[in-house]
Write a protein that holds these residues in place. Structure first.
Motif, PDB file in Angstrom:
ATOM      1  N   GLY A   1       0.836  -1.185   0.000  1.00  0.00           N
ATOM      2  CA  GLY A   1       0.000   0.000   0.000  1.00  0.00           C
ATOM      3  C   GLY A   1       0.877   1.242   0.000  1.00  0.00           C
ATOM      4  N   HIS A   2       0.346   2.342  -0.506  1.00  0.00           N
ATOM      5  CA  HIS A   2       1.077   3.611  -0.487  1.00  0.00           C
ATOM      6  C   HIS A   2       1.119   4.129   0.950  1.00  0.00           C
ATOM      7  CE1 HIS A   2       2.063   7.821  -1.304  1.00  0.00           C
ATOM      8  NE2 HIS A   2       2.474   7.437  -2.502  1.00  0.00           N
TER       9      HIS A   2
ATOM     10  N   GLN B   1      -1.209   5.100  -6.426  1.00  0.00           N
ATOM     11  CA  GLN B   1      -1.979   6.310  -6.149  1.00  0.00           C
ATOM     12  C   GLN B   1      -2.661   6.281  -4.778  1.00  0.00           C
ATOM     13  OE1 GLN B   1      -1.967   9.104  -7.992  1.00  0.00           O
ATOM     14  NE2 GLN B   1      -0.464   8.057  -9.301  1.00  0.00           N
ATOM     15  N   GLY B   2      -2.466   5.202  -4.026  1.00  0.00           N
ATOM     16  CA  GLY B   2      -3.017   5.146  -2.685  1.00  0.00           C
ATOM     17  C   GLY B   2      -4.480   4.766  -2.611  1.00  0.00           C
TER      18      GLY B   2
ATOM     19  N   ALA C   1       7.577  -3.689  -6.686  1.00  0.00           N
ATOM     20  CA  ALA C   1       7.136  -2.801  -5.603  1.00  0.00           C
ATOM     21  C   ALA C   1       8.317  -2.139  -4.904  1.00  0.00           C
ATOM     22  CB  ALA C   1       6.291  -3.586  -4.603  1.00  0.00           C
ATOM     23  N   GLU C   2       9.432  -2.867  -4.801  1.00  0.00           N
ATOM     24  CA  GLU C   2      10.591  -2.322  -4.090  1.00  0.00           C
ATOM     25  C   GLU C   2      11.272  -1.191  -4.852  1.00  0.00           C
ATOM     26  OE1 GLU C   2      12.874  -5.809  -3.378  1.00  0.00           O
ATOM     27  OE2 GLU C   2      11.569  -6.515  -1.742  1.00  0.00           O
TER      28      GLU C   2
ATOM     29  N   GLU D   1       7.757   4.795  -1.934  1.00  0.00           N
ATOM     30  CA  GLU D   1       6.537   5.237  -1.264  1.00  0.00           C
ATOM     31  C   GLU D   1       5.584   4.083  -0.968  1.00  0.00           C
ATOM     32  OE1 GLU D   1       5.016   8.277  -3.841  1.00  0.00           O
ATOM     33  OE2 GLU D   1       6.174   9.829  -2.813  1.00  0.00           O
ATOM     34  N   LEU D   2       5.926   2.904  -1.441  1.00  0.00           N
ATOM     35  CA  LEU D   2       5.105   1.729  -1.165  1.00  0.00           C
ATOM     36  C   LEU D   2       5.674   0.958   0.010  1.00  0.00           C
ATOM     37  CD1 LEU D   2       4.267   0.290  -4.711  1.00  0.00           C
ATOM     38  CD2 LEU D   2       2.973   1.943  -3.342  1.00  0.00           C
ATOM     39  N   GLU D   3       4.792   0.441   0.845  1.00  0.00           N
ATOM     40  CA  GLU D   3       5.213  -0.346   2.000  1.00  0.00           C
ATOM     41  C   GLU D   3       4.510  -1.694   1.969  1.00  0.00           C
ATOM     42  OE1 GLU D   3       4.700   1.692   5.677  1.00  0.00           O
ATOM     43  OE2 GLU D   3       5.591   3.569   4.962  1.00  0.00           O
ATOM     44  N   GLN D   4       5.269  -2.730   2.289  1.00  0.00           N
ATOM     45  CA  GLN D   4       4.684  -4.057   2.352  1.00  0.00           C
ATOM     46  C   GLN D   4       3.951  -4.231   3.671  1.00  0.00           C
ATOM     47  OE1 GLN D   4       7.441  -7.290   2.003  1.00  0.00           O
ATOM     48  NE2 GLN D   4       5.844  -8.835   1.704  1.00  0.00           N
ATOM     49  N   VAL D   5       2.777  -4.832   3.620  1.00  0.00           N
ATOM     50  CA  VAL D   5       1.994  -5.089   4.826  1.00  0.00           C
ATOM     51  C   VAL D   5       1.733  -6.590   4.922  1.00  0.00           C
ATOM     52  CG1 VAL D   5       0.912  -2.820   4.739  1.00  0.00           C
ATOM     53  CG2 VAL D   5      -0.219  -4.753   3.633  1.00  0.00           C
ATOM     54  N   LEU D   6       1.478  -7.048   6.132  1.00  0.00           N
ATOM     55  CA  LEU D   6       1.135  -8.443   6.387  1.00  0.00           C
ATOM     56  C   LEU D   6       2.167  -9.374   5.754  1.00  0.00           C
ATOM     57  CD1 LEU D   6      -2.680  -8.079   5.620  1.00  0.00           C
ATOM     58  CD2 LEU D   6      -1.558  -7.899   7.836  1.00  0.00           C
ATOM     59  N   ALA D   7       3.439  -9.026   5.970  1.00  0.00           N
ATOM     60  CA  ALA D   7       4.530  -9.758   5.328  1.00  0.00           C
ATOM     61  C   ALA D   7       4.636 -11.197   5.815  1.00  0.00           C
ATOM     62  CB  ALA D   7       5.847  -9.023   5.562  1.00  0.00           C
TER      63      ALA D   7
END
Length: 307
Positions: free
Chosen positions: A176-177, A245-246, A257-258, A262-268
């Motif tokens: 997600g942004h 774009q969020g 993605a990397e 501005e993108l962050e990985q969630v629930l890794a």
């Protein structure tokens, strides 16, 4: 009973191809998707073939289309004609031992947009005499029908007449942004394991007609349906832009993605299946020096390049 007027020598072979596709897929809609045609275009082709034959080939039933007796009689000859056409095309292709000419590649929209341009630039520098046609589509092109010479696929082809090389696996993740994540009442930790209750707190980006994401989540033990996704689109390029774009949380290849800070990985901690990368061509086409050169170049590039 009227006499049939069918003359194969005066018939467009594309009509035969369309007829066989409808027979094998069982509906105009599915056949049109496989052939990359619109349904009205396919309907016109079937009507044209019926006109040249002088008899109906299909009748509509509750569950789709059913072959008429005339259609039943023509299925095997039509398949034989397509097999002969493929053999003729393969024989012609394998007689060309030079590099000059065209190679047709098919790959998904994401691979075509983010992977192949850099590799094809290198190929053009090494072999400027080779021209490339790129079919950027998520539809699986039929190499047996010579819709492409080489395919880059995320699934292993089942046809025994194809050469398929498994090159690597691309990990995927949920991203997600940072602006979207900052606006959440509870920011998901990178070390949290996904649960349905936790995931329902976020806006999810998914696919529309395709059930690929739903199947993937269910395989991971998370039971969802289509309504789980608040934004749905079958175009992966659009979904990728929506993540950036969020608009919400989506699934993306990690190496892509990397690239975006501005993108962050969630629930890794949630394990997601990697995407296998398969390079495929027809067995007979490997004897073409031009196609073999491009095939081997792509194999090495996809295996070694870190994007």
């Amino acid at each position: 009973m009227s006499k049939l007027t069918f003359d194969p020598s005066q018939t467009d072979w594309n009509l035969i191809r369309s007829f066989v596709a409808v027979v094998e897929q069982g509906s105009l809609t599915r056949a049109a998707e496989v052939l990359g045609l619109s349904q009205p275009t396919l309907s016109r082709q079937i009507a044209e073939l019926e006109g040249s034959i002088g008899a109906a080939l299909f009748e509509r039933v509750a569950r789709g289309l059913k072959l008429t007796s005339t259609g039943e009689n023509l299925v095997e000859p039509a398949r034989y004609m397509m097999a002969a056409a493929r053999s003729l095309g393969m024989a012609a292709a394998t007689q060309d031992n030079g590099l000059r000419g065209t190679v047709r590649i098919t790959a998904s929209e994401m691979v075509s947009g983010f992977v192949l341009p850099a590799l094809l630039r290198q190929l053009a520098q090494l072999h400027p005499e080779i021209q490339i046609e790129l079919v950027a589509s998520n539809q699986v092109s039929n190499l047996l029908e010579r819709e492409a010479d080489i395919a880059i696929r995320m699934i292993r082809p089942a046809q025994s007449a194809l050469i398929a090389r498994h090159l690597t696996d691309w990990p995927i993740g949920m991203y997600g942004h940072r602006d979207y994540l900052a606006g959440l009442p509870v920011l998901p930790s990178k070390n949290q394991t996904a649960t349905l209750a936790l995931m329902q707190k976020f806006r999810w980006l998914g696919l529309d007609q395709s059930d690929q994401f739903i199947t993937g989540f269910r395989a991971a033990g998370i039971q969802i349906d289509r309504s789980f996704f608040d934004f749905r689109c079958d175009n992966y390029l659009v979904n990728w832009q929506a993540i950036q774009q969020g608009l919400g949380i989506g699934i993306a290849m990690r190496w892509l993605a990397e690239r975006n800070p501005e993108l962050e990985q969630v629930l890794a901690e949630q394990e997601l299946p990697s995407l296998p990368v398969w390079l495929t061509t027809h067995r007979e086409l490997k004897s073409s020096k031009r196609i073999r050169t491009v095939f081997d170049f792509l194999a090495e590039g996809l295996l070694q390049h870190r994007f």
